[in-house]
Enzyme design. Sequence first.
Site, PDB file in Angstrom:
ATOM      1  N   TYR A 177      15.622   6.434  -3.469  1.00 37.88           N
ATOM      2  CA  TYR A 177      16.777   5.556  -3.685  1.00 37.88           C
ATOM      3  C   TYR A 177      16.263   4.238  -4.295  1.00 37.88           C
ATOM      4  O   TYR A 177      15.075   4.073  -4.509  1.00 37.88           O
ATOM      5  CB  TYR A 177      17.528   5.338  -2.356  1.00 37.88           C
ATOM      6  CG  TYR A 177      18.428   6.511  -1.984  1.00 37.88           C
ATOM      7  CD1 TYR A 177      17.938   7.812  -1.960  1.00 37.88           C
ATOM      8  CD2 TYR A 177      19.771   6.328  -1.679  1.00 37.88           C
ATOM      9  CE1 TYR A 177      18.761   8.895  -1.643  1.00 37.88           C
ATOM     10  CE2 TYR A 177      20.596   7.397  -1.353  1.00 37.88           C
ATOM     11  CZ  TYR A 177      20.088   8.679  -1.343  1.00 37.88           C
ATOM     12  OH  TYR A 177      20.910   9.732  -1.026  1.00 37.88           O
ATOM     13  N   ARG A 353      18.347  17.845  11.918  1.00 33.87           N
ATOM     14  CA  ARG A 353      18.887  19.207  11.933  1.00 33.87           C
ATOM     15  C   ARG A 353      19.049  19.799  13.324  1.00 33.87           C
ATOM     16  O   ARG A 353      20.020  20.535  13.573  1.00 33.87           O
ATOM     17  CB  ARG A 353      17.980  20.104  11.072  1.00 33.87           C
ATOM     18  CG  ARG A 353      18.117  19.821   9.595  1.00 33.87           C
ATOM     19  CD  ARG A 353      16.984  20.421   8.808  1.00 33.87           C
ATOM     20  NE  ARG A 353      15.715  19.764   9.133  1.00 33.87           N
ATOM     21  CZ  ARG A 353      14.558  20.095   8.599  1.00 33.87           C
ATOM     22  NH1 ARG A 353      14.493  21.087   7.733  1.00 33.87           N
ATOM     23  NH2 ARG A 353      13.464  19.435   8.935  1.00 33.87           N
TER      24      ARG A 353
HETATM   25  C1  LIG Z   1      22.439  17.901   5.832  1.00 35.93           C
HETATM   26  C2  LIG Z   1      21.473  16.770   5.756  1.00 35.93           C
HETATM   27  C3  LIG Z   1      21.879  15.545   5.214  1.00 35.93           C
HETATM   28  C4  LIG Z   1      20.976  14.471   5.146  1.00 35.93           C
HETATM   29  N1  LIG Z   1      21.419  13.260   4.684  1.00 35.93           N
HETATM   30  C5  LIG Z   1      20.585  12.187   4.723  1.00 35.93           C
HETATM   31  C6  LIG Z   1      21.050  10.899   4.366  1.00 35.93           C
HETATM   32  O1  LIG Z   1      22.220  10.696   4.059  1.00 35.93           O
HETATM   33  N2  LIG Z   1      20.155   9.878   4.389  1.00 35.93           N
HETATM   34  C7  LIG Z   1      18.844  10.071   4.763  1.00 35.93           C
HETATM   35  O2  LIG Z   1      18.069   9.120   4.771  1.00 35.93           O
HETATM   36  N3  LIG Z   1      18.394  11.279   5.115  1.00 35.93           N
HETATM   37  C8  LIG Z   1      19.219  12.327   5.124  1.00 35.93           C
HETATM   38  N4  LIG Z   1      18.771  13.554   5.550  1.00 35.93           N
HETATM   39  C9  LIG Z   1      17.382  13.670   6.017  1.00 35.93           C
HETATM   40  C10 LIG Z   1      17.279  13.493   7.528  1.00 35.93           C
HETATM   41  O3  LIG Z   1      17.657  12.204   7.953  1.00 35.93           O
HETATM   42  C11 LIG Z   1      15.835  13.726   8.005  1.00 35.93           C
HETATM   43  O4  LIG Z   1      15.012  12.791   7.339  1.00 35.93           O
HETATM   44  C12 LIG Z   1      15.337  15.149   7.716  1.00 35.93           C
HETATM   45  O5  LIG Z   1      16.347  16.097   7.966  1.00 35.93           O
HETATM   46  C13 LIG Z   1      14.128  15.469   8.596  1.00 35.93           C
HETATM   47  O6  LIG Z   1      14.453  15.346   9.958  1.00 35.93           O
HETATM   48  P1  LIG Z   1      14.771  16.652  10.882  1.00 35.93           P
HETATM   49  O7  LIG Z   1      13.575  17.554  10.748  1.00 35.93           O
HETATM   50  O8  LIG Z   1      14.943  16.097  12.255  1.00 35.93           O
HETATM   51  O9  LIG Z   1      15.989  17.307  10.346  1.00 35.93           O
HETATM   52  C14 LIG Z   1      19.647  14.633   5.619  1.00 35.93           C
HETATM   53  C15 LIG Z   1      19.262  15.851   6.173  1.00 35.93           C
HETATM   54  C16 LIG Z   1      20.161  16.916   6.235  1.00 35.93           C
HETATM   55  C17 LIG Z   1      19.701  18.201   6.860  1.00 35.93           C
END
Ligand SMILES: Cc1cc2nc3c(=O)[nH]c(=O)nc-3n(C[C@H](O)[C@H](O)[C@H](O)COP(=O)(O)O)c2cc1C
Length: 413
Positions: A177, A353
């Site tokens: 970003y 997730r």
């Molecule tokens: C459906 C989805 C939407 C996401 N949207 C964003 C977002 O808007 N901004 C952001 O910084 N990260 C976003 N992420 C990334 C998550 O914040 C996180 O960094 C990433 O999923 C890894 O963490 P986890 O393993 O706990 O899922 C998104 C992830 C998923 C799965």
Amino acid sequence: MTTSPEPMTPEPADPLAPAALGPITLKNRIIKAATFEGMSINNKMSDAIIDYHRAVAEGGVAMTTLAYCAVSRDGQGAPNEIVVEEGASGGLAQFAEAMHDAGAKASMQLGHAGPVGSVGGSNRLAPSKVFAPQAMKSTTPATLGDLRRIIADHARSATIAADAGFDCVELHFGHGYLVSSFLSPKLNKRTDDWGGSIENRSRLAREVAGAVREAVGTRIAVTTKLNMSDGVDGGIWLDESIETARLLESDGTLDAIELTGGSSFENPMYLFRGEVPVAEMAQTMPKAIGLAFRLTSKKFMKAYPFTEAFFLEYARQFRDALDLPLILLGGINNLDTVHQAMNEGFEFVAMGRALLREPDLINQWSDGSGRGSLCIHCNKCMPSIYAGTHCVLVHEGQRPGFDTWQRINPKRN
Ligand SMILES: Cc1cc2nc3c(=O)[nH]c(=O)nc-3n(C[C@H](O)[C@H](O)[C@H](O)COP(=O)(O)O)c2cc1C
């Protein structure tokens, strides 16, 4: 003869006990990470977004993060995002109140999408002119006037968040970003005060954080989501990112840093790890583009195997270098991993997730009925952002927010 006492090792923090985050107190150390909801109406709050977050708030997290909110119209990464301007206040206040009623704090992820901007007419501001393959267009180098406006937009949006009752704002300095693209030596080729040395490339991050802190004071917590590595040759890497984090720490403008990596602009799967949902992503595109995407996805969507706490090794280096509270993120699925994070000196964890799969996971951990997660990192939630974010493994009728969205989505009625 007297012996000197053994040095005291501090007790590791209890993940499920309260902890201070700057001026606020969280009831435990688990934060719902930003997962863009894709369910706003006319760039404002909707009942679907509130229901989506209410489920994780009732499910035991200390704080949930409304995502991704743009500080201005030209800062949108997708068409249906919340834009934090005056007219958005009423819905934001309803959101904050609903989270408080459900027992959680409310955070808002704020940013400017810069080169990731994909809204029609977006000029895709960036530090320098580079080709944006998603848009098949070049980015536009930001002028000093653009940067001053965007810094002020962050401060104004953070004030709107605080006035609406939010407890925290998370400044998006990751994932390619705008601020993240300024940090990148690959994307930032400027020769003015905003490019070149890491001090100059960090200027936008520091000025945004400074302006936000000045605007909100200690009314709310201010955190950032910062890339440790872009996962791209020539992009930001640990040594320089630690330098940026040190500069931010020395400014005293932040209450914590959430550590991330990868780039929605250049290397999206680095953020997630696990399967690349090629077919599901292609389905969200016009037919011809979807076909081209299927054929070229290996090039644009490099896959990385999923491992539990996949950013921990990198994050440890930040822990060693900084005193500022740190939020460990990335592949956290088990209570044991959260204990490990606390043992290693991280103050909080953020989870994405696993909480889409089971919004009540933290309650399960608290009442002892579970320690793991049912998320399989299929990443099919990723393309669902275009139709209302949800986990595809959750049954119809039990998908928080998305079921509401199915009823109220104006495009379906
Ligand atoms: C459906 C989805 C939407 C996401 N949207 C964003 C977002 O808007 N901004 C952001 O910084 N990260 C976003 N992420 C990334 C998550 O914040 C996180 O960094 C990433 O999923 C890894 O963490 P986890 O393993 O706990 O899922 C998104 C992830 C998923 C799965």
